[in-house]
Write a protein that holds these residues in place. Sequence first.
Motif, PDB file in Angstrom:
ATOM      1  N   VAL A  34       0.865  -1.173   0.000  1.00  0.00           N
ATOM      2  CA  VAL A  34       0.000   0.000   0.000  1.00  0.00           C
ATOM      3  C   VAL A  34       0.902   1.223   0.000  1.00  0.00           C
ATOM      4  CG1 VAL A  34      -1.684   1.347   1.293  1.00  0.00           C
ATOM      5  CG2 VAL A  34      -1.914  -1.135   1.153  1.00  0.00           C
ATOM      6  N   LEU A  35       0.653   2.141  -0.913  1.00  0.00           N
ATOM      7  CA  LEU A  35       1.421   3.371  -1.013  1.00  0.00           C
ATOM      8  C   LEU A  35       0.491   4.553  -0.780  1.00  0.00           C
ATOM      9  CD1 LEU A  35       3.484   2.675  -4.265  1.00  0.00           C
ATOM     10  CD2 LEU A  35       4.240   2.391  -1.914  1.00  0.00           C
ATOM     11  N   VAL A  52      -6.442   4.103  -5.963  1.00  0.00           N
ATOM     12  CA  VAL A  52      -6.254   3.575  -7.315  1.00  0.00           C
ATOM     13  C   VAL A  52      -5.380   2.325  -7.170  1.00  0.00           C
ATOM     14  CG1 VAL A  52      -6.552   5.738  -8.556  1.00  0.00           C
ATOM     15  CG2 VAL A  52      -4.294   5.144  -7.683  1.00  0.00           C
ATOM     16  N   ILE A  53      -5.604   1.343  -8.016  1.00  0.00           N
ATOM     17  CA  ILE A  53      -4.897   0.080  -7.882  1.00  0.00           C
ATOM     18  C   ILE A  53      -4.232  -0.288  -9.200  1.00  0.00           C
ATOM     19  CG2 ILE A  53      -6.405  -0.755  -6.051  1.00  0.00           C
ATOM     20  CD1 ILE A  53      -7.894  -2.426  -8.066  1.00  0.00           C
ATOM     21  N   THR A  84       4.139  -2.347  -9.181  1.00  0.00           N
ATOM     22  CA  THR A  84       3.369  -3.484  -9.686  1.00  0.00           C
ATOM     23  C   THR A  84       2.663  -4.187  -8.534  1.00  0.00           C
ATOM     24  OG1 THR A  84       4.963  -3.809 -11.471  1.00  0.00           O
ATOM     25  CG2 THR A  84       3.513  -5.648 -10.952  1.00  0.00           C
ATOM     26  N   GLY A  85       1.347  -4.358  -8.681  1.00  0.00           N
ATOM     27  CA  GLY A  85       0.562  -5.018  -7.647  1.00  0.00           C
ATOM     28  C   GLY A  85       0.244  -4.158  -6.447  1.00  0.00           C
ATOM     29  N   SER A  86       0.443  -2.852  -6.542  1.00  0.00           N
ATOM     30  CA  SER A  86       0.256  -1.980  -5.385  1.00  0.00           C
ATOM     31  C   SER A  86      -1.132  -1.346  -5.365  1.00  0.00           C
ATOM     32  CB  SER A  86       1.319  -0.873  -5.389  1.00  0.00           C
ATOM     33  OG  SER A  86       1.155  -0.036  -6.518  1.00  0.00           O
ATOM     34  N   VAL A  87      -1.500  -0.869  -4.186  1.00  0.00           N
ATOM     35  CA  VAL A  87      -2.710  -0.073  -3.970  1.00  0.00           C
ATOM     36  C   VAL A  87      -2.250   1.293  -3.485  1.00  0.00           C
ATOM     37  CG1 VAL A  87      -4.829   0.163  -2.626  1.00  0.00           C
ATOM     38  CG2 VAL A  87      -4.090  -2.100  -3.408  1.00  0.00           C
ATOM     39  N   VAL A  88      -2.689   2.364  -4.159  1.00  0.00           N
ATOM     40  CA  VAL A  88      -2.230   3.714  -3.848  1.00  0.00           C
ATOM     41  C   VAL A  88      -3.397   4.518  -3.285  1.00  0.00           C
ATOM     42  CG1 VAL A  88      -1.101   5.786  -4.727  1.00  0.00           C
ATOM     43  CG2 VAL A  88      -0.551   3.554  -5.718  1.00  0.00           C
TER      44      VAL A  88
END
Length: 338
Positions: A55-56, A89-90, A140-144
């Motif tokens: 998660v960012l 955003v994902i 890659t594969g992150s949730v922001v």
Amino acid sequence: MESPGPGRAGPARRSSGPGADLRGALRPPPDAPAAESFLRPADIGGANDLPEGTVLAAQPGALLALSAELTGGRWFDTGHEARRDRVAVIDTAAASRLTVETGEGGEGGAGAGTSVIHVNGVAFSVLGVFRAPAGDTNLTGSVVVPYWAALADPAGLGFAPAEMVIRTDLGAADQVGEEAPFALAPGAPDALVALVPPDPRSLRRGVESQTRALFLGLAAVSLGVGALGVSNTAYVSVLERRSEIGLRRALGASRRAVAGQFCVESGLVGLVGGLVGTVLGIQITALTCLAKDWLVVLDPALTLAGPLVGLVVGLAAGLYPALAAARVLPAETLRAGV
């Protein structure tokens, strides 16, 4: 134009999870001020509602600075940041493996018909899906989520210290990297660490230097093999001409004259080999340049050095056979009839 390669500015620490030490590029987005490019990573594990991933928390300009591509929906903006909306955003990789619910209204910006994900039990409305840049394993594969979520931390994720992503024009990364700590923290510039991508010109010079060293090494090996060949040929010639050498010595030829004869012969062999090698090298280089539509550039000094190097190698290779010829005793060769 973008500055090639990754870089980072800002205090950062490495944590133990997959979201540690996010690397962006040292480049400010053209359509967003530098203050809108902060990132803060946090890790989520398989025990949470999301699978293992990252998660960012980011300000609106950060993903633009990282060259993320929006494939659906929209980015969150300063309005969501100001209202502290729970939106996100994902990445496409995360979207393909997440089970997304449909929101039926509620706080935090989750309205009817919106997609909802849960981070540590806290619902976030999905505004859009983006594609991380090729090779960026951190996005890659992150949730922001918006940057306010790192400050308030409603999901209790424990975000890492902030990192700033800056985009520069091509060739300006070194200058920006030197000045960014003073511009961001004039009172304590040493508290910030700027990571600048390598200069393509330095990389090219390094590759050229290593390639040149490789070819010089191959040339040295070839010279060594050629010298051994000339020395072996000269020594065989000495063995086959022992009777001639003994007769010359009996007629009054000195050791120096005999040794000089074989040195001259070996030197001529090396000189001819150097000339032939230089001519062939020039022809191959010219043909390669013409085939590739390159400009043919030849250094006259190197062209003249080829035959001279061949001469020196030939003389050095013929030194031992010449000494062997000078040590031949005339009486023994004539008595043996060799």
